[in-house]
Scaffold this motif. Structure first.
Motif, PDB file in Angstrom:
ATOM      1  N   PRO A   1       0.816  -1.213   0.000  1.00  0.00           N
ATOM      2  CA  PRO A   1       0.000   0.000   0.000  1.00  0.00           C
ATOM      3  C   PRO A   1       0.850   1.264   0.000  1.00  0.00           C
ATOM      4  CG  PRO A   1      -0.791  -1.598   1.625  1.00  0.00           C
ATOM      5  CD  PRO A   1       0.526  -2.107   1.128  1.00  0.00           C
ATOM      6  N   GLY A   2       0.512   2.192  -0.869  1.00  0.00           N
ATOM      7  CA  GLY A   2       1.203   3.459  -0.926  1.00  0.00           C
ATOM      8  C   GLY A   2       2.524   3.435  -1.656  1.00  0.00           C
ATOM      9  N   VAL A   3       2.934   2.278  -2.160  1.00  0.00           N
ATOM     10  CA  VAL A   3       4.202   2.173  -2.894  1.00  0.00           C
ATOM     11  C   VAL A   3       3.898   2.305  -4.381  1.00  0.00           C
ATOM     12  CG1 VAL A   3       6.187   0.719  -3.415  1.00  0.00           C
ATOM     13  CG2 VAL A   3       5.181   0.688  -1.126  1.00  0.00           C
ATOM     14  N   PRO A   4       4.505   3.255  -5.071  1.00  0.00           N
ATOM     15  CA  PRO A   4       4.172   3.459  -6.480  1.00  0.00           C
ATOM     16  C   PRO A   4       4.606   2.287  -7.356  1.00  0.00           C
ATOM     17  CG  PRO A   4       6.052   4.811  -5.857  1.00  0.00           C
ATOM     18  CD  PRO A   4       5.518   4.209  -4.593  1.00  0.00           C
ATOM     19  N   LEU A   5       3.820   2.033  -8.378  1.00  0.00           N
ATOM     20  CA  LEU A   5       4.178   1.023  -9.359  1.00  0.00           C
ATOM     21  C   LEU A   5       5.430   1.455 -10.115  1.00  0.00           C
ATOM     22  CD1 LEU A   5       0.632   0.327 -10.869  1.00  0.00           C
ATOM     23  CD2 LEU A   5       1.817  -1.002  -9.113  1.00  0.00           C
ATOM     24  N   LEU A   6       6.129   0.477 -10.660  1.00  0.00           N
ATOM     25  CA  LEU A   6       7.279   0.807 -11.498  1.00  0.00           C
ATOM     26  C   LEU A   6       7.307  -0.100 -12.714  1.00  0.00           C
ATOM     27  CD1 LEU A   6      10.731  -0.464 -10.180  1.00  0.00           C
ATOM     28  CD2 LEU A   6       8.579  -1.450  -9.442  1.00  0.00           C
ATOM     29  N   GLY A   7       7.902   0.387 -13.761  1.00  0.00           N
ATOM     30  CA  GLY A   7       8.088  -0.381 -14.984  1.00  0.00           C
ATOM     31  C   GLY A   7       9.463  -0.096 -15.540  1.00  0.00           C
ATOM     32  N   VAL A   8       9.945  -0.991 -16.396  1.00  0.00           N
ATOM     33  CA  VAL A   8      11.304  -0.872 -16.930  1.00  0.00           C
ATOM     34  C   VAL A   8      11.287  -1.099 -18.433  1.00  0.00           C
ATOM     35  CG1 VAL A   8      13.606  -1.926 -16.951  1.00  0.00           C
ATOM     36  CG2 VAL A   8      12.432  -1.552 -14.775  1.00  0.00           C
ATOM     37  N   GLU A   9      12.037  -0.274 -19.142  1.00  0.00           N
ATOM     38  CA  GLU A   9      12.339  -0.482 -20.559  1.00  0.00           C
ATOM     39  C   GLU A   9      13.814  -0.847 -20.672  1.00  0.00           C
ATOM     40  OE1 GLU A   9       9.315   3.010 -22.198  1.00  0.00           O
ATOM     41  OE2 GLU A   9      11.432   3.434 -21.807  1.00  0.00           O
ATOM     42  N   GLU A  10      14.106  -1.847 -21.500  1.00  0.00           N
ATOM     43  CA  GLU A  10      15.488  -2.228 -21.756  1.00  0.00           C
ATOM     44  C   GLU A  10      15.727  -2.233 -23.262  1.00  0.00           C
ATOM     45  OE1 GLU A  10      17.284  -5.121 -18.528  1.00  0.00           O
ATOM     46  OE2 GLU A  10      15.566  -6.087 -19.495  1.00  0.00           O
ATOM     47  N   GLU A  11      16.880  -1.728 -23.669  1.00  0.00           N
ATOM     48  CA  GLU A  11      17.268  -1.692 -25.076  1.00  0.00           C
ATOM     49  C   GLU A  11      18.449  -2.635 -25.288  1.00  0.00           C
ATOM     50  OE1 GLU A  11      16.020   3.037 -25.306  1.00  0.00           O
ATOM     51  OE2 GLU A  11      18.125   2.437 -25.230  1.00  0.00           O
ATOM     52  N   PHE A  12      18.426  -3.377 -26.400  1.00  0.00           N
ATOM     53  CA  PHE A  12      19.461  -4.370 -26.678  1.00  0.00           C
ATOM     54  C   PHE A  12      19.947  -4.246 -28.115  1.00  0.00           C
ATOM     55  CE2 PHE A  12      16.442  -6.248 -23.653  1.00  0.00           C
ATOM     56  CZ  PHE A  12      17.286  -6.552 -22.582  1.00  0.00           C
ATOM     57  N   PHE A  13      21.229  -4.532 -28.313  1.00  0.00           N
ATOM     58  CA  PHE A  13      21.750  -4.654 -29.670  1.00  0.00           C
ATOM     59  C   PHE A  13      21.477  -6.047 -30.217  1.00  0.00           C
ATOM     60  CE2 PHE A  13      24.588  -1.152 -28.227  1.00  0.00           C
ATOM     61  CZ  PHE A  13      24.251  -0.235 -29.209  1.00  0.00           C
ATOM     62  N   LEU A  14      21.358  -6.120 -31.530  1.00  0.00           N
ATOM     63  CA  LEU A  14      21.248  -7.386 -32.243  1.00  0.00           C
ATOM     64  C   LEU A  14      22.619  -7.700 -32.826  1.00  0.00           C
ATOM     65  CD1 LEU A  14      17.910  -6.588 -34.098  1.00  0.00           C
ATOM     66  CD2 LEU A  14      18.184  -8.085 -32.096  1.00  0.00           C
ATOM     67  N   VAL A  15      23.179  -8.847 -32.465  1.00  0.00           N
ATOM     68  CA  VAL A  15      24.528  -9.173 -32.916  1.00  0.00           C
ATOM     69  C   VAL A  15      24.545 -10.517 -33.633  1.00  0.00           C
ATOM     70  CG1 VAL A  15      25.599  -7.832 -31.061  1.00  0.00           C
ATOM     71  CG2 VAL A  15      25.221 -10.285 -30.752  1.00  0.00           C
ATOM     72  N   ASP A  16      25.482 -10.627 -34.553  1.00  0.00           N
ATOM     73  CA  ASP A  16      25.750 -11.874 -35.253  1.00  0.00           C
ATOM     74  C   ASP A  16      26.578 -12.752 -34.319  1.00  0.00           C
ATOM     75  OD1 ASP A  16      27.097 -13.856 -36.805  1.00  0.00           O
ATOM     76  OD2 ASP A  16      26.707 -12.689 -38.616  1.00  0.00           O
ATOM     77  N   PRO A  17      26.107 -13.956 -33.959  1.00  0.00           N
ATOM     78  CA  PRO A  17      26.854 -14.766 -32.988  1.00  0.00           C
ATOM     79  C   PRO A  17      28.205 -15.243 -33.508  1.00  0.00           C
ATOM     80  CG  PRO A  17      25.029 -16.027 -33.918  1.00  0.00           C
ATOM     81  CD  PRO A  17      24.860 -14.605 -34.380  1.00  0.00           C
ATOM     82  N   ALA A  18      28.383 -15.294 -34.818  1.00  0.00           N
ATOM     83  CA  ALA A  18      29.665 -15.744 -35.372  1.00  0.00           C
ATOM     84  C   ALA A  18      30.725 -14.652 -35.331  1.00  0.00           C
ATOM     85  CB  ALA A  18      29.464 -16.236 -36.814  1.00  0.00           C
ATOM     86  N   THR A  19      30.318 -13.420 -35.632  1.00  0.00           N
ATOM     87  CA  THR A  19      31.283 -12.323 -35.710  1.00  0.00           C
ATOM     88  C   THR A  19      31.249 -11.398 -34.498  1.00  0.00           C
ATOM     89  OG1 THR A  19      29.749 -10.818 -36.832  1.00  0.00           O
ATOM     90  CG2 THR A  19      31.025 -12.342 -38.218  1.00  0.00           C
ATOM     91  N   GLY A  20      30.151 -11.396 -33.756  1.00  0.00           N
ATOM     92  CA  GLY A  20      29.974 -10.472 -32.637  1.00  0.00           C
ATOM     93  C   GLY A  20      29.600  -9.070 -33.060  1.00  0.00           C
ATOM     94  N   ARG A  21      29.393  -8.856 -34.348  1.00  0.00           N
ATOM     95  CA  ARG A  21      29.098  -7.512 -34.852  1.00  0.00           C
ATOM     96  C   ARG A  21      27.605  -7.218 -34.824  1.00  0.00           C
ATOM     97  NH1 ARG A  21      33.238  -5.037 -37.685  1.00  0.00           N
ATOM     98  NH2 ARG A  21      35.133  -6.292 -37.799  1.00  0.00           N
ATOM     99  N   ILE A  22      27.268  -5.933 -34.657  1.00  0.00           N
ATOM    100  CA  ILE A  22      25.871  -5.525 -34.692  1.00  0.00           C
ATOM    101  C   ILE A  22      25.325  -5.682 -36.105  1.00  0.00           C
ATOM    102  CG2 ILE A  22      25.932  -3.976 -32.704  1.00  0.00           C
ATOM    103  CD1 ILE A  22      26.401  -1.660 -34.672  1.00  0.00           C
ATOM    104  N   ARG A  23      24.014  -5.983 -36.185  1.00  0.00           N
ATOM    105  CA  ARG A  23      23.367  -6.168 -37.479  1.00  0.00           C
ATOM    106  C   ARG A  23      22.085  -5.343 -37.513  1.00  0.00           C
ATOM    107  NH1 ARG A  23      24.254 -10.831 -40.232  1.00  0.00           N
ATOM    108  NH2 ARG A  23      23.070  -9.747 -41.866  1.00  0.00           N
TER     109      ARG A  23
END
Length: 382
Positions: free
Chosen positions: A6-28
């Motif tokens: 009671p009386g504790v405000p709700l909270l929410g979270v946004e998370e951002e992630f890169f997409l990477v090629d698992p073979a090269t480790g590079r962003i795609r």
């Protein structure tokens, strides 16, 4: 794990992630396909695109307790991860891209993104950043604005605790949070200006917008802001972190800070008027050195070891976190970050990169840590 009540405000979270090629480790730049796959699997409300096509964003609904928040974060990471794997990619929680060059043409097709690219020009050439945003319910926008005054002195320590971007496009920047440094070069990003009143804050925003240094006076992007579309205080200074339990601990800490600040505002305290130059200098040092080094205590006006800064913050929010049963969880999690013993953030990236795999090893560690989420909600930290 507990929280809410009671009386504790709700909270929410946004998370951002890169997409990477698992073979090269590079962003795609495959965000459109990944978001479409998530939508087709019924997760369109939890997974969306972001500024560049190298990124996806996940979001939770408003949560009362930390067990629910952890379950929602885990579910969103699983959904985004499955959609990425459907296209031969993986999720990577790093504030900046470890490997792969940022193509300025890979900006998502959104009017605001196109306008920002046109307005800021060359400043946007390497603007590919991933953050954790924490929303705490606060339906009174004027109160939310004054809450920001109280949070300003603590923001550099939050930057240090979340620091997770030492590498950028194949180079070691020498910083713990290069994402924070990139944001500091913009006149309308980073720590918010002190707001003595809503009228004064509005005047500042309009002047910055008139100078074409902000896209829209009604849509600021300071690291603390009353969200223009949601009834929340939004805290935006954290790099995205790879470990789920670190994300939960940071969100709990932010909610505790906001709760303490709300109480102060309601008691008539508009917040300490710390000079903007001091806050930005403390930001820069936190971004360079991370949580284990000395930082700046903006309220005392002196340098202090990172462990002392964290203890001061936990003392500041201790009563609020104790009321929700979250103090021990936050203390245990974040003390480990300051000591560096649990391999958190920037320190862990550098440790992984020191191995035989080099920067690809750092990406491999990030991907494994990002995708290490429970099949169910769970009530404890693990």
């Amino acid at each position: 794990m507990s929280g809410g009540g009671p009386g504790v405000p709700l909270l929410g979270v946004e998370e951002e992630f890169f997409l990477v090629d698992p073979a090269t480790g590079r962003i795609r730049p495959r965000a459109a396909e990944v978001v479409a796959a998530a939508r087709a699997a019924g997760h369109g409300g939890a997974v969306s695109g972001e500024f560049t096509l190298y990124q996806v964003e996940t979001r939770t609904p408003p949560c009362a307790g930390l067990s629910r928040l952890r379950a929602e974060l885990a579910a969103a990471r699983r959904a985004a991860g499955a959609a990425a794997r459907a296209h031969g990619l993986r999720l990577c929680a790093s504030g900046t891209p470890v490997l792969g060059r940022v193509d300025p043409a890979a900006v998502a097709d959104h009017p605001r993104y196109r306008a920002g690219t046109a307005q800021y020009r060359g400043m946007m050439a390497d603007f590919a950043l991933c953050a954790q945003h924490v929303h705490v319910h606060c339906p009174d926008a004027d109160e939310a604005l004054l809450v920001g005054n109280h949070l300003r002195p603590w923001l550099p320590l939050l930057v240090a605790l979340g620091a997770n971007s030492p590498y950028d496009q194949g180079r070691d920047t020498g910083y713990a949070s290069w994402r924070s440094v990139v944001r500091l070069r913009f006149p309308c990003l980073g720590p918010p200006p002190y707001a003595a009143s809503a009228a004064g804050a509005g005047r500042t925003a309009r002047l910055i917008a008139d100078a074409e240094a902000m896209l829209d006076a009604s849509l600021p992007f300071w690291d603390v802001r009353p969200n223009p579309r949601l009834p929340t205080v939004e805290v935006r200074c954290l790099d995205v972190v790879p470990k789920l339990d670190d994300a939960v601990a940071l969100a709990a800490l932010v909610r505790g800070l906001v709760r303490v600040s709300m109480r102060a505002v309601r008691a008539g305290d508009v917040g300490p008027p710390v000079a903007a130059e001091e806050v930005r200098a403390a930001y820069w040092k936190a971004a360079r050195d991370g949580p284990a080094a000395t930082g700046i205590d903006l309220l005392a006006g002196r340098r202090r070891p990172g462990a002392e800064l964290l203890e001061g913050l936990l003392e500041h929010v201790g009563e609020a976190l104790s009321e929700t049963g979250e103090l021990d969880l936050v203390r245990a999690g974040l003390s480990g970050v300051v000591r560096g013993g649990r391999g958190a953030g920037a320190a862990a990236q550098r440790a992984a990169a020191a191995g035989p795999g080099g920067l690809k090893g750092a990406v491999r560690w990030l991907v494994e840590a990002t995708e290490r989420v429970p099949d169910g909600g769970g009530d404890g930290l693990g």
